[in-house]
Design a protein around this motif. Sequence first.
Motif, short mmCIF file in Angstrom:
data_model
loop_
_atom_site.label_atom_id
_atom_site.label_comp_id
_atom_site.label_asym_id
_atom_site.label_seq_id
_atom_site.Cartn_x
_atom_site.Cartn_y
_atom_site.Cartn_z
N LYS A 59 0.78 -1.16 0.05
CA LYS A 59 0.04 -0.04 -0.15
C LYS A 59 0.90 1.24 0.08
CE LYS A 59 -4.65 -0.77 1.97
NZ LYS A 59 -5.18 -1.07 2.93
N ALA A 60 1.86 1.19 0.86
CA ALA A 60 2.71 2.42 0.86
C ALA A 60 3.42 2.79 -0.30
CB ALA A 60 3.82 2.16 2.06
N GLY A 61 3.95 1.72 -0.88
CA GLY A 61 4.24 1.77 -2.38
C GLY A 61 3.59 2.18 -3.47
N GLN A 62 2.38 1.78 -3.17
CA GLN A 62 1.48 2.29 -4.45
C GLN A 62 1.11 3.91 -4.14
OE1 GLN A 62 -1.78 -0.60 -3.84
NE2 GLN A 62 -0.50 -2.14 -4.27
N LEU A 63 0.98 4.32 -3.01
CA LEU A 63 1.10 5.71 -2.66
C LEU A 63 2.04 6.33 -3.22
CD1 LEU A 63 -1.07 7.47 -1.48
CD2 LEU A 63 -0.32 7.20 0.54
N MET A 64 3.50 5.74 -3.09
CA MET A 64 4.61 6.40 -3.56
C MET A 64 4.73 6.52 -5.09
SD MET A 64 8.55 5.56 -2.19
CE MET A 64 8.94 4.41 -3.26
N ASN A 65 4.12 5.50 -5.60
CA ASN A 65 4.00 5.35 -6.94
C ASN A 65 3.23 6.64 -7.85
OD1 ASN A 65 5.73 3.02 -7.21
ND2 ASN A 65 3.96 1.49 -7.65
#
Length: 188
Positions: A59-65
Amino acid sequence: MFNNWKELEESILNCKKCKLCMNRRNIVFGEGNKNADIMFIGEGPGADEDAKGLPFVGKAGQLMNKAFEGIGISREKVYIANVVKCRPPSNRIPQVDEASSCLDYLRNQVILIKPKIIVLLGSTALKNILGKEFAITSARGKWIERKNILYMPTWHPAALLRDEAKKIEFWKDLKLVKEKADFDSLNF
Ligand code: URA
């Protein structure tokens, strides 16, 4: 220290330098462009990263993306790694002995990549890379130069999931990185 990726990667494969090796499914070595001008450093793998062996895919990575896409940073052109390469149980903060046994790998990655800018994602990255005296609340959003590398501390993407105000600050900080990278004609 290894002066090539093959030897460094092989040296990590069966790492048992700390207790995080006991429960890991995968070592999350890092991902991206090995000649990147911009590097991102997070804390440590979560469940999704441990399952896939890749950093910031949950989830955190998707937000960063999303932030990368909005601001115009290409995930493939940067390099992403973490302070520790194996998942801490229940996603707790890495302990001092775990971080210190893993940091040599990260230092070696930095030496091989030679980034011009390093974005420190959250307090764990900030304190382990620049020093315990730094606090993320006061350091974020300000450039710090050390040994010819510009560091930009900012919030960890997981913190954005809990606090909207931090999302805006995270975007501002990444925009500073993008402006500097544009100004210096960096590859990102
Ligand atoms: N949080 C991190 O610090 N790193 C990851 O790779 C994923 C979540």
